[in-house]
Design a protein around this motif. Sequence first.
Motif, short mmCIF file in Angstrom:
data_model
loop_
_atom_site.label_atom_id
_atom_site.label_comp_id
_atom_site.label_asym_id
_atom_site.label_seq_id
_atom_site.Cartn_x
_atom_site.Cartn_y
_atom_site.Cartn_z
N ALA A 26 47.25 47.92 51.71
CA ALA A 26 48.38 46.99 51.66
C ALA A 26 47.90 45.54 51.66
O ALA A 26 48.42 44.70 50.92
CB ALA A 26 49.31 47.25 52.85
N VAL A 27 46.90 45.25 52.48
CA VAL A 27 46.35 43.89 52.54
C VAL A 27 45.68 43.54 51.20
O VAL A 27 45.85 42.43 50.68
CB VAL A 27 45.37 43.75 53.72
N SER A 28 44.94 44.48 50.64
CA SER A 28 44.28 44.23 49.36
C SER A 28 45.31 43.98 48.26
O SER A 28 45.14 43.06 47.44
CB SER A 28 43.41 45.43 48.97
N GLY A 56 48.97 37.81 45.47
CA GLY A 56 48.97 36.38 45.80
C GLY A 56 48.05 35.59 44.89
O GLY A 56 48.39 34.51 44.42
N GLY A 57 46.87 36.14 44.61
CA GLY A 57 45.95 35.47 43.70
C GLY A 57 46.50 35.39 42.29
O GLY A 57 46.37 34.36 41.62
N PHE A 83 48.92 32.23 37.82
CA PHE A 83 49.92 32.07 36.76
C PHE A 83 51.04 31.12 37.11
O PHE A 83 51.85 30.78 36.25
CB PHE A 83 50.52 33.43 36.40
N LYS A 84 51.14 30.67 38.33
CA LYS A 84 52.26 29.84 38.76
C LYS A 84 52.33 28.54 37.96
O LYS A 84 53.40 28.12 37.54
CB LYS A 84 52.13 29.52 40.25
N ASP A 85 51.21 27.90 37.72
CA ASP A 85 51.18 26.64 36.99
C ASP A 85 51.64 26.84 35.55
O ASP A 85 52.35 26.01 35.00
CB ASP A 85 49.78 26.04 37.04
N ASP A 86 51.24 27.93 34.92
CA ASP A 86 51.65 28.22 33.55
C ASP A 86 53.16 28.43 33.48
O ASP A 86 53.81 27.98 32.54
CB ASP A 86 50.93 29.46 33.02
#
Length: 116
Positions: free
Chosen positions: A12-14, A20-21, A26-29
């Motif tokens: 789950a953490v992985s 998140g990564g 892709f958030k900026d795009d």
Amino acid sequence: MTKKMKLGIMAAVSAALLLGGAMLYFKDDIAQEIAENDLEPFRPITVSQGTLDEITSDLIAETTTKNTIKTDSTETIVTAEIPQNTAVSDTLPGDVRQSLIESAQALYSSVILRKK
């Protein structure tokens, strides 16, 4: 804690770290695409953009000159502005003017419809 529970927590953490990564990557795009889509109604239509590009390139060709200077085995192109003898027209061609008027009217009507 059992071994199965530890593996489940690690998985789950992985997965959370991977998601998140990917989001940060892709958030900026996505933000840039949204900003471009917001500007889309204000861009000139394709016909008027092509005509304006032609006019601009003609004006640039009229106001610049290129001199080629040969030094050894390389060529250098020097572009110089020539401000004299340039005739700048204050009027647009009829089809460009009409296209800009139609674009402005369409924009105005879309703004009015949004306010209602």
